[in-house]
Design an enzyme around this catalytic site. Sequence first.
Site, PDB file in Angstrom:
ATOM      1  N   HIS A   1       3.056 -10.485  16.854  1.00  0.00           N
ATOM      2  CA  HIS A   1       4.135  -9.630  17.357  1.00  0.00           C
ATOM      3  C   HIS A   1       4.246  -8.318  16.589  1.00  0.00           C
ATOM      4  CE1 HIS A   1       5.731 -12.363  20.330  1.00  0.00           C
ATOM      5  NE2 HIS A   1       5.636 -13.358  19.462  1.00  0.00           N
TER       6      HIS A   1
ATOM      7  N   ASP B   1       7.124  -5.623  27.848  1.00  0.00           N
ATOM      8  CA  ASP B   1       6.179  -4.504  27.988  1.00  0.00           C
ATOM      9  C   ASP B   1       6.447  -3.716  29.259  1.00  0.00           C
ATOM     10  OD1 ASP B   1       5.452  -6.452  29.757  1.00  0.00           O
ATOM     11  OD2 ASP B   1       3.304  -6.382  29.336  1.00  0.00           O
TER      12      ASP B   1
ATOM     13  N   ASP C   1       4.582  -4.880  18.482  1.00  0.00           N
ATOM     14  CA  ASP C   1       5.677  -3.930  18.249  1.00  0.00           C
ATOM     15  C   ASP C   1       5.138  -2.552  17.911  1.00  0.00           C
ATOM     16  OD1 ASP C   1       7.424  -5.943  18.727  1.00  0.00           O
ATOM     17  OD2 ASP C   1       7.960  -6.297  16.639  1.00  0.00           O
TER      18      ASP C   1
END
Length: 632
Positions: free
Chosen positions: A499, A529, A503
Site C-alpha cells: 500500500h 483508484d 499511495d
Amino acid sequence: MTASVLLPALELGTDALKVCLQISVAVTAVTLFVSALSIRKIIDDRRQIAESEQRFRRAMEDSAIGVAIVGLDGRILQANPAFADMLGYTRSEIEALTFFQITHPDDLQIGRDTMTSLKEGKIHSFHFEKRYLRKDGTPVWAQLAGSVIREEETGRPLYLVSQIEDIDARKQAEARIAEAEDRWNFALTSAGQGIWSLDMRKGGTTYSETWVKMLGYADGELDGDPDRWLAMIHPDDQERVAEADRAHLAGETPFFEAEFRMRHKDGRWVWILDRGKAIERDGEGRLIRAIGSLTDITERKEAEARLMVSAAMLADEKERLRVTLQSIGDAVICTDAANRITFMNPVAEKLTGVVVGEALGKLLGHVYWAVDEESGQKVGLSRPSASEQPHCDQNTRAVLVRRDDTRCSIRQVVSPIMNDRDEFCGLVIVFQDFSDARALQRQLAYAAAHDALTGLANRSSFIRIMEDLVDQCRLNGGEHQFMFVDLDHFKAVNDTGGHAAGDALLKRVADALRNVLGPEDIVARLGGDEFAVVLKSGAAACGPIAARSIIDAIGNLDFSWDGRPHSIGASIGLAPIRAGCGEVDEIIARADAACYAAKAAGRGCVSAAPDEVSTGEISNGGVPLPPLAAAS
C-alpha cells in the site's frame, strides 16, 4: 365602628367619648401603617426573587461551563447550551436523556453511588470527575460539582444542580506528563543510574534505591553522612574527585563531574560517573542543597563506545518535566447602565492586560475592545432599544484588541441585565481565548473537504460542487464535461509493492491530473483508484482531447518502487453536465458506465456516454469515441 356601637350603650361623657375616638383613630393609623409595610415587604421580596431567578437563568444560559438540573431518577430536566455543545447534542436531544445514558460505562457506578448518598442524606453536595460519552460515542472527561435542592419544610430531596466542566484536555496533558515521568524513571533504572540528594537542613545525603543497589547495599543503608561517599572512593581517585568537588562548591565550575572507582560492598571496584550541581546556597555562599546522579560506567570503561549517557541532558529533561497545569475559566466583565465597569474577574484581567484596580469605574471601551475577525469593524456592545426584546448576543468571530495592540481570537457572549420593570441595568460580557480552537476549525474545514492522501477534493465536497454546477446549468444554461477516471493495472502495484507504493503512485497521479488540466477545472479523488474531473473551461469538443491528455500523462508516469518499475494506465468515461442531464448521481453513473465500456474496449481509452438518456434509465455501456480519443 366598634366605638360607634358601644359608646351609646356605655353612656360615657363627652371627654370619655373623645378619648375613645382618639384611641380608635390611633389604632386605625397603626394598622394601616403596618399593612403598608407588609405590602412593601412582599413587593420587595417578589422583586428580589425575580431578579435572583433572572440572574440564575442568565448565569446558566451564558456560562461556557455546562450546567444541568437533574431529577432524582437521573433524568436531565434542564441543560444549558454549553453542556449540550460539550457532548455534541442539541438541548432538546440531551434533555430527553438520562445521565446514565450519556455516562461512560466504566464510570456509571460513581453517579449511582452519589445519587444514593444524596437520597439517603449522607451528603448534601458532590465533587468528582468522570467520563461522558459524546453523541458520536467518543469519551470526554468532565469535572462535576453540585448540590441537592431539598424541600424547605420536610428536607426531602427534590433535584440536583450540577456544574460540568470539560477537563478532557487537562486529563490528556496529565496522562502525557505521567507517561513522560514513567519513561524518565524507567530510563534512569534501565541505564543503571542512581540519584543522590544533599540537603544540609535535613542533615545529610539521601540516595536512590538504584544508587545503593549499584554498590550492593540495601535501600537507606548509606543515607546520612554527606562525606561517606568520599571515603568509598578508590585511593588513586580521591584527590582528583575532592578537587573537583571543592571547585564546584567554590563556584568555580557550573557543575560537579567526575569519573572514579567506588568500592562495592563485596569488595570489588565499580567505575562510577558522578555528576551533580549545587542548587541552593545561603547568603554567604555556603552549600545548602545539591542534587546529582551516579552511573555505573564499568562497561563503558571496558568498551567506551557502548555507553552514551549525559547527566546534563537528564537534568534538562527533569526541568522540562516540571509542568504546572492550571484550569482557566471564562473571563467575565460586568457594566452598569452607563457602560462603566463594575466587575472584572482575574481571567478577564489576564486576557485584557488591565488589572481590576485600573478598570473599575472606567468606560468599557477603555478595557475591552472587540472587532470582527473578517471585517475589522468594532463589535457592538450596546444596550437594547425600547422596542427590542432583550437577548444574548453571541459572537465566535470576535478578536480582542488590547491596549498594547496585541490581539487574540475570542468567543464572546453579551447579555443585557434587565430588572423586574424591564429597565436596562448593564451588560454581562463572557469571553474566552478561542485562538487555538479557531485555528483548529480552519484545519478541520480543510480536512473535511480534501482527500488526506492526494490533497484533491474528496468525494463529499466534489458532490456538492457538482450539485451547484447542475443547478447553474438549469438556471443559466451552459455546459461542462464530467470525466470518470479509473486507473488500469493499479491493483498490481498494490499487490507487488504494498500500500505504501500504491499511495505514492496515487500522489503522482494527482499531480499529473493537476498539471494537465487548467486552473478552473476541478479534480477530485472519489476513492481507491477512481478520480473525477469537471472541465469548466473550453467547449464540449475539448472533453475527448483533455481526456486523451490525461491518459497519456498517466501512461507516461515513470514510477518505480524498490527498484522495480511499474506501469499503469487509465480508462475514462465522459458525460456532459447541462440542462436536462439529470441529477448528479445520474451523471456520475452515466460516466461510470462509459468508463466500464472503455475498459471493456481494451483499457487505456476514452468512452462517451450516450448523448440522450431516458429519465430513470442509465445505459450499461458507453459510446466509443473516434480514433483520436479512443485509441489505447
